[in-house]
Design a protein around this motif. Structure first.
Motif, PDB file in Angstrom:
ATOM      1  N   ARG A 189      -3.441  -9.874   4.849  1.00  0.00           N
ATOM      2  CA  ARG A 189      -4.579  -9.119   5.381  1.00  0.00           C
ATOM      3  C   ARG A 189      -4.173  -7.677   5.669  1.00  0.00           C
ATOM      4  NH1 ARG A 189      -8.875 -12.151   6.403  1.00  0.00           N
ATOM      5  NH2 ARG A 189      -8.615 -14.413   6.584  1.00  0.00           N
ATOM      6  N   GLU A 190      -2.948  -7.510   6.157  1.00  0.00           N
ATOM      7  CA  GLU A 190      -2.471  -6.171   6.488  1.00  0.00           C
ATOM      8  C   GLU A 190      -2.327  -5.308   5.238  1.00  0.00           C
ATOM      9  OE1 GLU A 190      -1.334  -2.821   8.276  1.00  0.00           O
ATOM     10  OE2 GLU A 190      -2.135  -4.616   9.261  1.00  0.00           O
ATOM     11  N   VAL A 191      -1.891  -5.894   4.124  1.00  0.00           N
ATOM     12  CA  VAL A 191      -1.735  -5.094   2.907  1.00  0.00           C
ATOM     13  C   VAL A 191      -3.096  -4.626   2.400  1.00  0.00           C
ATOM     14  CG1 VAL A 191      -1.814  -6.929   1.146  1.00  0.00           C
ATOM     15  CG2 VAL A 191      -0.417  -4.899   0.755  1.00  0.00           C
ATOM     16  N   ARG A 192      -4.140  -5.433   2.606  1.00  0.00           N
ATOM     17  CA  ARG A 192      -5.483  -4.999   2.242  1.00  0.00           C
ATOM     18  C   ARG A 192      -5.921  -3.809   3.085  1.00  0.00           C
ATOM     19  NH1 ARG A 192     -10.410  -8.816   1.747  1.00  0.00           N
ATOM     20  NH2 ARG A 192     -11.151  -6.807   0.916  1.00  0.00           N
ATOM     21  N   ARG A 193      -5.680  -3.888   4.384  1.00  0.00           N
ATOM     22  CA  ARG A 193      -6.061  -2.770   5.264  1.00  0.00           C
ATOM     23  C   ARG A 193      -5.265  -1.519   4.934  1.00  0.00           C
ATOM     24  NH1 ARG A 193      -6.554  -6.994   9.201  1.00  0.00           N
ATOM     25  NH2 ARG A 193      -4.357  -6.750   9.800  1.00  0.00           N
TER      26      ARG A 193
END
Length: 410
Positions: A85-89
């Motif tokens: 999820r963090e890589v998407r953000r």
């Protein structure tokens, strides 16, 4: 090799359309390249976002497992869902937007059957307002909810507008946003993509005087259906029953056609079409020929079916805020365009074959299979069959007819 295995994260056969070098360049140009060594570098993040499109029904961890299953255990660690999820953000929407814009454009060769009328490439505008976003406060603040006489829709809806190459159903461009804005407002953002080598086939939702004038000003030729209530002034009657007029300064030829179609079961369907075209010479461009050509406009409906239902399966988008929704939709458009390019390559292996015989569903399933197998990606594997040689090329659809049983009367 184990330390660098993450760099081989890939979208399978679609790596031919979305190579490492292209993704790296897009990340550099949008400032998305990671600034320090990470377990999930930005390139892997882009391919993960694209893989989410291929498997819309699966959660993050299962999609990651699909994406990396062909690496044969070379990855040192399995990232957590939080890391994914963090890589998407961290990526945001800009890299996916530029990636789509880089791939967007006509994909057919000039000699490909079914993509041109005379010297013009046929294209069309159309919009879709059925894409559902999650019912979350941050999403509703951007999109709102449609109100009607029975209450309010359960989900916020997005309007997607595309300019499509009708012969291949590839996208030249796309715009999207809240549904209250008019379709022509989104379409006007894409008008700069038109040029004098194109023939625009539009439905009656795009027949406003202002839009017709702006579309004609691009240099493209027009063949547009008008609303039945419109009665343009007859400036000159032509021998074939069509007539010349002028709408908002644009010189047009009006063709009235009665279309009667008899289905295979004997059901007879009839309708009246009023077409306006900038092809004003009735001798060079016969009315019956243009009426039959207008049927090509409906290929854009197949494009939306492939995009909304075959690829997205009609599901609600998984993103939880406006930025992620824009990223997710750009990823959908990118994967769709990459598949269209692969399908065009497949058809070119069979000279004289119309691109509309290529099956989007077959191309999608083949691409998913080869992503899992890491076909044509790892350096120590031989070349795979690929989407062009296996799948699409081996399972071409039947030859499609042109309005069977239809009769045109001016």
């Amino acid at each position: 090799m184990r330390d660098r295995a993450i760099d081989w994260t890939h979208p399978g056969e679609l790596t031919r359309q979305l190579p490492f070098e292209l993704v790296d360049d897009v990340l550099e140009r949008t400032g998305g390249t990671q600034r320090r060594l990470r377990l999930l570098p930005s390139r892997a993040g882009v391919y993960f976002v694209l893989a989410l499109v291929l498997f819309p029904q699966l959660g993050y961890m299962r999609v990651w497992d699909k994406l990396t299953s062909g690496l044969r255990g070379l990855l040192p660690l399995r990232p957590s869902e939080k890391a994914l999820r963090e890589v998407r953000r961290r990526l945001g929407a800009a890299p996916l937007q530029l990636l789509f814009e880089t791939l967007a454009g006509p994909v057919a060769q000039p000699i490909t059957p079914g993509v041109r009328y005379r010297c013009w490439r046929t294209v069309a505008f159309d919009g879709c307002s059925s894409t559902k976003a999650p019912d979350r406060p941050r999403v509703c603040a951007w999109l709102g909810k449609h109100k009607h006489r029975y209450g309010t829709d359960g989900y916020p809806l997005l309007k997607i507008m595309v300019l499509c190459e009708t012969g291949t159903r590839a996208l030249l461009g796309a715009a999207f946003g809240p549904t209250p804005e008019k379709e022509t407002g989104y379409a006007e953002k894409l008008l700069p993509l038109l040029d004098n080598k194109m023939l625009l086939l539009n439905d009656r939702g795009f027949d406003s005087d202002d839009f017709l004038a702006k579309a004609a000003a691009t240099g493209a030729q027009l063949l547009v259906r008008l609303k039945g209530t419109r009665t343009p002034a007859r400036r000159a009657l032509l021998p074939d029953g069509s007539f010349l007029t002028r709408i908002n300064g644009t010189r047009l030829r009006i063709i009235d056609a009665h279309i009667a179609v008899t289905t295979a079961k004997g059901l007879r369907l009839e309708g009246h079409y009023r077409l306006a075209t900038t092809l004003t010479d009735h001798r060079r461009y016969p009315a019956a020929e243009l009426v039959e050509l207008y049927h090509e406009r409906w290929e854009i409906e197949s494009a939306f079916y492939s995009l909304r239902h075959t690829l997205q399966r009609g599901l609600v988008l998984r993103s939880q805020d406006a930025t992620e929704i824009q990223q997710e939709l750009r990823a959908h458009l990118t994967v769709y365009q990459a598949l269209c390019r692969a399908m065009a390559e497949a058809v070119e292996a069979f000279p004289g074959t119309d691109p509309d015989r290529a099956s989007f569903a077959v191309a999608l399933e083949t691409a998913k299979d080869q992503l899992i197998a890491a076909a044509d990606v790892l350096p120590d594997t031989g070349p795979g069959d690929g989407v062009p040689r296996r799948g699409v090329g081996d399972q071409l659809l039947g030859v499609r007819g042109r309005l069977p049983g239809a009769h045109f009367h001016g």
